[in-house]
Design an enzyme around this catalytic site. Structure first.
Site, PDB file in Angstrom:
ATOM      1  N   PRO A   1      12.755  -6.306   3.786  1.00 37.08           N
ATOM      2  CA  PRO A   1      13.699  -6.738   4.829  1.00 37.08           C
ATOM      3  C   PRO A   1      13.467  -8.191   5.239  1.00 37.08           C
ATOM      4  CG  PRO A   1      12.041  -5.257   5.739  1.00 37.08           C
ATOM      5  CD  PRO A   1      11.834  -5.273   4.264  1.00 37.08           C
TER       6      PRO A   1
ATOM      7  N   GLU B   1       4.290   0.033   5.996  1.00 34.62           N
ATOM      8  CA  GLU B   1       4.569  -1.219   6.728  1.00 34.62           C
ATOM      9  C   GLU B   1       4.926  -2.361   5.786  1.00 34.62           C
ATOM     10  OE1 GLU B   1       4.875  -1.347  10.031  1.00 34.62           O
ATOM     11  OE2 GLU B   1       4.493   0.804   9.916  1.00 34.62           O
TER      12      GLU B   1
ATOM     13  N   ARG C   1      26.771  -3.617 -13.080  1.00 33.54           N
ATOM     14  CA  ARG C   1      28.235  -3.671 -13.232  1.00 33.54           C
ATOM     15  C   ARG C   1      28.734  -5.080 -13.540  1.00 33.54           C
ATOM     16  NH1 ARG C   1      31.153  -4.987  -9.038  1.00 33.54           N
ATOM     17  NH2 ARG C   1      33.025  -3.784  -9.437  1.00 33.54           N
TER      18      ARG C   1
ATOM     19  N   ASP D   1      37.817  -7.549  -7.194  1.00 31.32           N
ATOM     20  CA  ASP D   1      36.972  -6.873  -6.210  1.00 31.32           C
ATOM     21  C   ASP D   1      36.548  -7.802  -5.083  1.00 31.32           C
ATOM     22  OD1 ASP D   1      36.804  -4.280  -7.157  1.00 31.32           O
ATOM     23  OD2 ASP D   1      35.138  -4.726  -8.511  1.00 31.32           O
TER      24      ASP D   1
HETATM   25  N1  SAH Z   1       7.033  -3.773   8.317  1.00 30.34           N
HETATM   26  C1  SAH Z   1       8.126  -4.324   7.560  1.00 30.34           C
HETATM   27  C2  SAH Z   1       9.113  -3.245   7.147  1.00 30.34           C
HETATM   28  C3  SAH Z   1       8.575  -2.352   6.059  1.00 30.34           C
HETATM   29  S1  SAH Z   1       9.789  -1.224   5.518  1.00 30.34           S
HETATM   30  C4  SAH Z   1       8.838  -5.364   8.414  1.00 30.34           C
HETATM   31  O1  SAH Z   1       8.713  -5.343   9.636  1.00 30.34           O
HETATM   32  O2  SAH Z   1       9.526  -6.223   7.876  1.00 30.34           O
HETATM   33  C5  SAH Z   1       9.019  -0.531   4.091  1.00 30.34           C
HETATM   34  C6  SAH Z   1       9.599  -0.962   2.760  1.00 30.34           C
HETATM   35  O3  SAH Z   1      10.958  -0.616   2.685  1.00 30.34           O
HETATM   36  C7  SAH Z   1       9.530  -2.450   2.468  1.00 30.34           C
HETATM   37  O4  SAH Z   1       8.301  -2.812   1.891  1.00 30.34           O
HETATM   38  C8  SAH Z   1      10.690  -2.653   1.500  1.00 30.34           C
HETATM   39  O5  SAH Z   1      10.304  -2.445   0.155  1.00 30.34           O
HETATM   40  C9  SAH Z   1      11.663  -1.563   1.909  1.00 30.34           C
HETATM   41  N2  SAH Z   1      12.763  -2.092   2.730  1.00 30.34           N
HETATM   42  C10 SAH Z   1      12.990  -1.824   4.036  1.00 30.34           C
HETATM   43  N3  SAH Z   1      14.078  -2.438   4.487  1.00 30.34           N
HETATM   44  C11 SAH Z   1      14.589  -3.143   3.454  1.00 30.34           C
HETATM   45  C12 SAH Z   1      15.710  -4.007   3.298  1.00 30.34           C
HETATM   46  N4  SAH Z   1      16.532  -4.278   4.317  1.00 30.34           N
HETATM   47  N5  SAH Z   1      15.927  -4.554   2.080  1.00 30.34           N
HETATM   48  C13 SAH Z   1      15.100  -4.294   1.049  1.00 30.34           C
HETATM   49  N6  SAH Z   1      14.017  -3.499   1.133  1.00 30.34           N
HETATM   50  C14 SAH Z   1      13.749  -2.923   2.323  1.00 30.34           C
END
Ligand code: SAH
Length: 236
Positions: free
Chosen positions: A89, A116, A153, A168
């Site tokens: 994220p 995490e 795709r 698209d």
């Molecule tokens: N503690 C982190 C969140 C970890 S979420 C923070 O605060 O930023 C756990 C896992 O989910 C991440 O390592 C990632 O691989 C995945 N993940 C969560 N949200 C995501 C998103 N919006 N995009 C891509 N991967 C995501």
């Protein structure tokens, strides 16, 4: 094109990726999807993939070594033009143009975090850190599936008619959504299909669709047109 996915839940992905166009593309040999169990790249008897965070705090952090070992084991099987992408994220937001760019590669290695997230030192071993949106998931597997779908795709030959891709959403320099679509019946609970679409005048249909696509873009995604993004919360 080849996709390699590193995850502690390898069983979570095959269902989603074996259906529809992505499933057919695998059967036709246009794409390959290899799903790897991260625990195969641990070197302790407990096959541990996580540990407590330095500095304290809630939750567990994924260890860097299994991911790096995994990347190093997979890499020799991939073509020279392969990029490693961390799903997170905290990454740059995924765009249609990323899918287009990646579709020209030999392959992508996708790293799925859990808990995490992954030890920050992983960033020295990846080419890109990518987020699928401004929200937090429990793991990177669904995000990896999204990257595979969006990229596959765009891979030549995977979608039969390329003109369907060109109309698209986001194709047109990411400035325009797709036009609204209708199918039979012509009237459903008093809601009629626009007359122009039923009349068969192709020039008028094209102009109508173009106008509707821009209208919808202005309504739902003014930001794409450089207009102010009024808080479109979806409840108005
Ligand atoms: N503690 C982190 C969140 C970890 S979420 C923070 O605060 O930023 C756990 C896992 O989910 C991440 O390592 C990632 O691989 C995945 N993940 C969560 N949200 C995501 C998103 N919006 N995009 C891509 N991967 C995501």
């Amino acid at each position: 094109m080849r996709f390699d996915i590193l995850t502690i839940f390898p069983e979570s992905l095959p269902g989603l990726l074996s259906v529809g166009i992505i499933g057919q593309a695998q059967e036709a040999g246009q794409i390959e999807v290899h799903i790897h169990d991260l625990r195969d790249f641990t070197d302790d008897p407990h096959r541990a993939v996580d540990d407590r965070p330095y500095g304290g705090g809630a939750g567990m952090v994924m260890k860097v070594e299994p991911f790096v070992r995994g990347i190093e084991a997979i890499r020799p099987e991939c073509g020279p033009n392969t990029r490693t992408v961390l799903l997170s994220p905290q990454g740059r937001l995924l765009r249609q143009r990323d899918a287009q760019r990646w579709a020209a590669l030999d392959g992508l290695i996708l790293l799925c975090g859990r808990y995490e997230g992954i030890d920050e030192r992983i960033l020295h071993f990846v080419d890109e850190e990518i987020s699928i949106g401004d929200y937090v998931l429990t793991g990177g597997e669904t995000a990896a599936a999204i990257v595979v779908e969006a990229t596959a795709r765009m891979t030549p030959g995977v979608v039969g008619r390329f003109d369907s891709i060109e109309s698209d959403s986001f194709y047109d320099e990411e400035k325009r959504l797709g036009a609204p679509q209708y199918t039979r019946p012509p009237v459903f609970r008093g809601l009629a299909v626009p007359e122009v679409l039923q009349a068969g005048d192709h020039a008028r249909i094209k102009a109508y669709r173009e106008a509707e696509a821009w209208k919808k873009t202005a309504r739902n995604r003014p930001d794409l047109l450089g207009l102010d993004l009024e808080e479109t919360t979806g409840d108005g």
